[in-house]
Design a protein around this motif. Structure first.
Motif, short mmCIF file in Angstrom:
data_model
loop_
_atom_site.label_atom_id
_atom_site.label_comp_id
_atom_site.label_asym_id
_atom_site.label_seq_id
_atom_site.Cartn_x
_atom_site.Cartn_y
_atom_site.Cartn_z
N UNK A 138 -3.33 -2.26 -2.27
CA UNK A 138 -3.32 -0.81 -2.43
C UNK A 138 -3.29 -0.13 -1.08
N UNK A 139 -2.56 0.98 -1.01
CA UNK A 139 -2.51 1.77 0.21
C UNK A 139 -2.37 3.24 -0.13
N UNK A 140 -2.92 4.08 0.73
CA UNK A 140 -2.74 5.52 0.56
C UNK A 140 -1.39 5.97 1.11
N UNK A 141 -0.75 5.14 1.92
CA UNK A 141 0.57 5.47 2.44
C UNK A 141 1.60 5.38 1.32
N UNK A 142 2.65 6.18 1.42
CA UNK A 142 3.71 6.18 0.42
C UNK A 142 5.04 5.74 0.99
N UNK A 143 5.03 5.34 2.29
CA UNK A 143 6.26 4.88 2.92
C UNK A 143 6.01 3.51 3.55
N UNK A 144 7.09 2.81 3.80
CA UNK A 144 7.01 1.46 4.38
C UNK A 144 6.15 0.54 3.52
N UNK A 145 6.19 0.74 2.23
CA UNK A 145 5.26 0.02 1.35
C UNK A 145 5.70 -1.41 1.07
N UNK A 146 6.79 -1.85 1.68
CA UNK A 146 7.17 -3.26 1.62
C UNK A 146 6.48 -4.07 2.72
N UNK A 147 5.78 -3.39 3.60
CA UNK A 147 5.12 -4.05 4.71
C UNK A 147 3.65 -4.30 4.40
N UNK A 148 3.24 -5.56 4.53
CA UNK A 148 1.86 -5.91 4.20
C UNK A 148 0.85 -5.16 5.08
N UNK A 149 1.25 -4.87 6.32
CA UNK A 149 0.30 -4.28 7.26
C UNK A 149 -0.10 -2.85 6.91
N UNK A 150 0.60 -2.19 6.01
CA UNK A 150 0.22 -0.81 5.67
C UNK A 150 -0.82 -0.77 4.55
N UNK A 151 -1.12 -1.92 3.97
CA UNK A 151 -2.06 -1.97 2.86
C UNK A 151 -3.49 -2.14 3.36
N UNK A 152 -4.38 -1.35 2.78
CA UNK A 152 -5.78 -1.35 3.20
C UNK A 152 -6.67 -2.23 2.34
N UNK A 153 -6.23 -2.47 1.12
CA UNK A 153 -7.09 -3.17 0.17
C UNK A 153 -6.30 -4.28 -0.50
N UNK A 154 -6.94 -5.43 -0.65
CA UNK A 154 -6.28 -6.61 -1.22
C UNK A 154 -7.18 -7.27 -2.25
N UNK A 155 -6.53 -7.84 -3.26
CA UNK A 155 -7.25 -8.66 -4.22
C UNK A 155 -7.37 -10.08 -3.70
N UNK A 156 -8.01 -10.92 -4.49
CA UNK A 156 -8.25 -12.31 -4.10
C UNK A 156 -7.05 -13.21 -4.41
N UNK A 157 -6.16 -12.76 -5.23
CA UNK A 157 -4.97 -13.54 -5.53
C UNK A 157 -5.07 -14.31 -6.83
N UNK A 158 -3.93 -14.58 -7.42
CA UNK A 158 -3.86 -15.39 -8.63
C UNK A 158 -2.69 -16.36 -8.48
N UNK A 159 -2.92 -17.61 -8.87
CA UNK A 159 -1.91 -18.65 -8.67
C UNK A 159 -0.87 -18.60 -9.77
N UNK A 160 0.39 -18.65 -9.35
CA UNK A 160 1.52 -18.79 -10.28
C UNK A 160 2.26 -20.07 -9.91
N UNK A 161 2.40 -20.96 -10.87
CA UNK A 161 3.10 -22.21 -10.64
C UNK A 161 4.22 -22.33 -11.67
N UNK A 162 5.44 -22.52 -11.17
CA UNK A 162 6.60 -22.65 -12.03
C UNK A 162 7.14 -24.07 -11.88
#
Length: 123
Positions: free
Chosen positions: A97-121
């Motif tokens: 999640x980020x409060x920014x609305x631009x450059x949102x494809x860049x990980x560095x603009x995000x302030x908050x992250x979840x722990x992740x969930x594994x996807x295996x195909x």
């Protein structure tokens, strides 16, 4: 402060579908841009999809036409519907999640992250 919790990962055969969900805490969810990123073993974290507070959605080229990001501001959730899954989609998927609305494809603009969930195909 925003806390993010992902769910919905698992094991699926190639060509199958999964729906990831990210639940966010806080009363300002609607003001955030939300993103999904993934990280495969030995690789850097990469952009998958993002959605602005306006609802405008963006996708990494390899998932266009297969993945759909959506948000429900009433429920404080953002989902990633993944169809036609391929073995190369295997990774840990993170919600951000980020409060920014631009450059949102860049990980560095995000302030908050979840722990992740594994996807295996599997092939």
């Amino acid at each position: 402060q925003v806390q993010l919790v992902e769910s919905g990962g698992g094991l699926v055969q190639a060509g199958g579908s999964l729906r990831l969900s990210c639940a966010a805490s806080g009363r300002t969810f609607s003001s955030y841009a939300m993103g999904w990123f993934r990280q495969a073993p030995g690789k850097e974290r990469e952009f998958v999809a993002a959605i602005r507070k306006s609802g405008d959605a963006y996708y990494e080229d390899s998932v266009k036409g297969r993945f759909t990001i959506s948000r429900d501001n009433a429920k404080n959730t953002v989902d990633l519907q993944m169809n036609s899954l391929k073995p190369e989609d295997t990774a840990v998927y993170y919600c951000a999640a980020t409060t920014r609305q631009f450059s949102i494809a860049l990980a560095r603009v995000y302030d908050h992250w979840g722990q992740g969930t594994q996807v295996t195909v599997s092939s």
